[in-house]
Design a protein around this motif. Sequence first.
Motif, mmCIF file in Angstrom:
data_model
loop_
_atom_site.group_PDB
_atom_site.id
_atom_site.type_symbol
_atom_site.label_atom_id
_atom_site.label_comp_id
_atom_site.label_asym_id
_atom_site.label_seq_id
_atom_site.Cartn_x
_atom_site.Cartn_y
_atom_site.Cartn_z
ATOM 1 N N THR A 164 25.683 -61.410 15.827
ATOM 2 C CA THR A 164 25.995 -63.169 16.268
ATOM 3 C C THR A 164 26.970 -63.832 16.099
ATOM 4 O O THR A 164 28.473 -63.648 15.535
ATOM 5 C CB THR A 164 24.846 -63.855 15.435
ATOM 6 O OG1 THR A 164 25.060 -63.915 13.912
ATOM 7 C CG2 THR A 164 23.445 -62.881 15.132
ATOM 8 N N GLY A 165 27.188 -64.800 16.931
ATOM 9 C CA GLY A 165 28.428 -65.845 16.963
ATOM 10 C C GLY A 165 29.614 -65.379 17.495
ATOM 11 O O GLY A 165 30.225 -66.354 17.672
ATOM 12 N N ASN A 166 29.421 -64.344 18.375
ATOM 13 C CA ASN A 166 30.249 -64.103 19.449
ATOM 14 C C ASN A 166 29.651 -64.216 20.901
ATOM 15 O O ASN A 166 30.460 -63.850 21.917
ATOM 16 C CB ASN A 166 30.351 -62.898 18.647
ATOM 17 C CG ASN A 166 30.632 -62.280 18.251
ATOM 18 O OD1 ASN A 166 31.484 -62.550 17.384
ATOM 19 N ND2 ASN A 166 29.605 -60.779 17.091
ATOM 20 N N ALA B 96 31.114 -53.495 24.768
ATOM 21 C CA ALA B 96 29.942 -52.853 25.427
ATOM 22 C C ALA B 96 29.251 -53.875 25.044
ATOM 23 O O ALA B 96 28.004 -53.892 25.792
ATOM 24 C CB ALA B 96 29.124 -51.823 23.622
ATOM 25 N N CYS B 97 29.143 -55.179 24.421
ATOM 26 C CA CYS B 97 28.136 -55.933 24.265
ATOM 27 C C CYS B 97 28.236 -57.038 25.687
ATOM 28 O O CYS B 97 27.796 -57.469 26.522
ATOM 29 C CB CYS B 97 28.249 -57.792 23.572
ATOM 30 S SG CYS B 97 27.267 -57.491 21.675
ATOM 31 N N ALA B 98 29.481 -56.559 26.507
ATOM 32 C CA ALA B 98 29.949 -57.058 27.517
ATOM 33 C C ALA B 98 29.812 -56.168 28.633
ATOM 34 O O ALA B 98 30.099 -56.905 29.520
ATOM 35 C CB ALA B 98 31.467 -57.998 27.739
ATOM 36 N N ALA C 250 30.822 -64.087 26.871
ATOM 37 C CA ALA C 250 30.974 -64.281 28.281
ATOM 38 C C ALA C 250 32.275 -64.368 28.481
ATOM 39 O O ALA C 250 32.478 -64.645 29.521
ATOM 40 C CB ALA C 250 30.780 -66.278 27.822
ATOM 41 N N TRP C 251 33.827 -64.753 27.556
ATOM 42 C CA TRP C 251 34.854 -64.628 28.336
ATOM 43 C C TRP C 251 34.967 -63.078 28.676
ATOM 44 O O TRP C 251 36.002 -62.799 29.359
ATOM 45 C CB TRP C 251 35.755 -65.194 27.414
ATOM 46 C CG TRP C 251 37.563 -64.899 27.481
ATOM 47 C CD1 TRP C 251 38.233 -66.127 28.510
ATOM 48 C CD2 TRP C 251 38.721 -63.953 27.639
ATOM 49 N NE1 TRP C 251 39.462 -65.538 28.690
ATOM 50 C CE2 TRP C 251 39.643 -64.266 28.380
ATOM 51 C CE3 TRP C 251 38.132 -62.669 27.489
ATOM 52 C CZ2 TRP C 251 40.404 -63.801 28.095
ATOM 53 C CZ3 TRP C 251 39.716 -62.139 27.676
ATOM 54 C CH2 TRP C 251 40.310 -62.643 28.078
ATOM 55 N N LEU C 252 35.096 -61.663 27.744
ATOM 56 C CA LEU C 252 35.113 -60.767 28.087
ATOM 57 C C LEU C 252 34.341 -60.265 29.684
ATOM 58 O O LEU C 252 35.161 -59.148 30.507
ATOM 59 C CB LEU C 252 34.799 -59.938 26.975
ATOM 60 C CG LEU C 252 35.428 -60.119 26.258
ATOM 61 C CD1 LEU C 252 34.527 -59.020 24.872
ATOM 62 C CD2 LEU C 252 36.649 -59.291 26.078
ATOM 63 N N ARG C 253 32.764 -61.032 29.845
ATOM 64 C CA ARG C 253 32.681 -60.423 31.161
ATOM 65 C C ARG C 253 33.678 -61.191 32.705
ATOM 66 O O ARG C 253 33.247 -60.463 33.536
ATOM 67 C CB ARG C 253 31.331 -60.897 30.841
ATOM 68 C CG ARG C 253 30.237 -60.539 29.750
ATOM 69 C CD ARG C 253 28.981 -60.786 29.755
ATOM 70 N NE ARG C 253 27.964 -60.292 28.521
ATOM 71 C CZ ARG C 253 27.106 -60.404 28.087
ATOM 72 N NH1 ARG C 253 26.473 -61.595 28.652
ATOM 73 N NH2 ARG C 253 26.228 -60.012 27.879
ATOM 74 N N GLY D 96 35.370 -53.810 17.133
ATOM 75 C CA GLY D 96 35.693 -54.752 18.074
ATOM 76 C C GLY D 96 35.599 -53.993 19.979
ATOM 77 O O GLY D 96 34.351 -53.899 20.701
ATOM 78 N N SER D 97 34.911 -52.310 19.240
ATOM 79 C CA SER D 97 33.974 -52.000 20.670
ATOM 80 C C SER D 97 32.558 -52.326 20.486
ATOM 81 O O SER D 97 31.857 -52.159 21.621
ATOM 82 C CB SER D 97 33.732 -50.405 20.214
ATOM 83 O OG SER D 97 35.434 -49.407 19.577
#
Length: 343
Positions: A91-93, A121-123, A98-101, A116-117
């Motif tokens: 959480t909190g990322n 993956a979330c992005a 959003a920036w990575l996307r 960091g992986s």
Amino acid sequence: MLSEPHTTSPVRIGFLLMPNFSLIAFSSAIEPLRMANWVSGQTHYETLLVSHDGLAVPSSAGVQTLVDYSLEQIPTLDALFVCGASPIARTGNEEVIAWLRRPRSGRMAMGGIGTGSYLLACAGLLNDCRATIHWWDLDSLREEFPQTRMTNNLFELDNKRYTCSGGTAAMDMMLSLIGQFHGMELAAAISEQFVHERIRSSEDPQRVPLRTRLGISQPKLVEAVQLIEANIEEPLSTDDLAHHVGISRRHLERLFKRHLNTMPSKYYLEIRLEKARQLLRRSDKPILQVGLDCGFASASYFSTAYRNHYGLTPREERKQLAEQEPELPANSGLSRSVLMPGG
């Protein structure tokens, strides 16, 4: 492989430091690049540090690290490596993800060091890619991101997606990239400077071989422990273990007693409890589900066994972890995490 730089321009690599990033993983990644310049006498690589807001970032050891840029100030890069929190922060990322996307030129490679992986993956940046993460988090990420081909390898280089399991694996990944980009002779010279015995390959396993971990070479015992580690959710009985390894129950019990100073059932329970503690600390699964995933048929049995082994119940474990979370400013976009093992 990184994009070919201009003849006179160094490869520019950024490191995005997340709060509680692993200091050993970050150092293992950035130091080979510095050493490449020193050994060759040329500026092959330029490195810069980034944080969410441009302010100093605390590592998992509490060391504050100054950075050069905020996310919104980053200049053009050849590659960006995300140095994730240790332990993984779920959480909190949101702002970082959003920036990575954001759509960007395909020239920039993206990498994940340790957890960091997870952010990559979330992005969605690891979709249809081979990727890895610290063995502690592998199972949960396989469940959460089925579209990513998660492996238990030391590191993975898949097109322009570079991920490693953290710790000293970051050095092997960087040495491999340096070898691809500027030749294995330079990579080997850097490895020698760091008294690094050999450059491990991407296919090397993350974990120390079971025989080495246990400090034993008895093949039937090693086979039994492998079965235990592979059957956590639906535990095997001692009779089943003995049957599968082809020896009598009494023989198996003697092997455990002689080499591990315990009985198979007790050893099995400790392995399941260790797995449960890992899930309690590294995932947001409900406590009941954690117990079921680790072979405990009832919540009461799970709670009692956990308390007898660790001195607190699963619920108290989670509460204690929550109380240890560092205080971060509201809406900072920074990750909440606690000190834990991991890459």
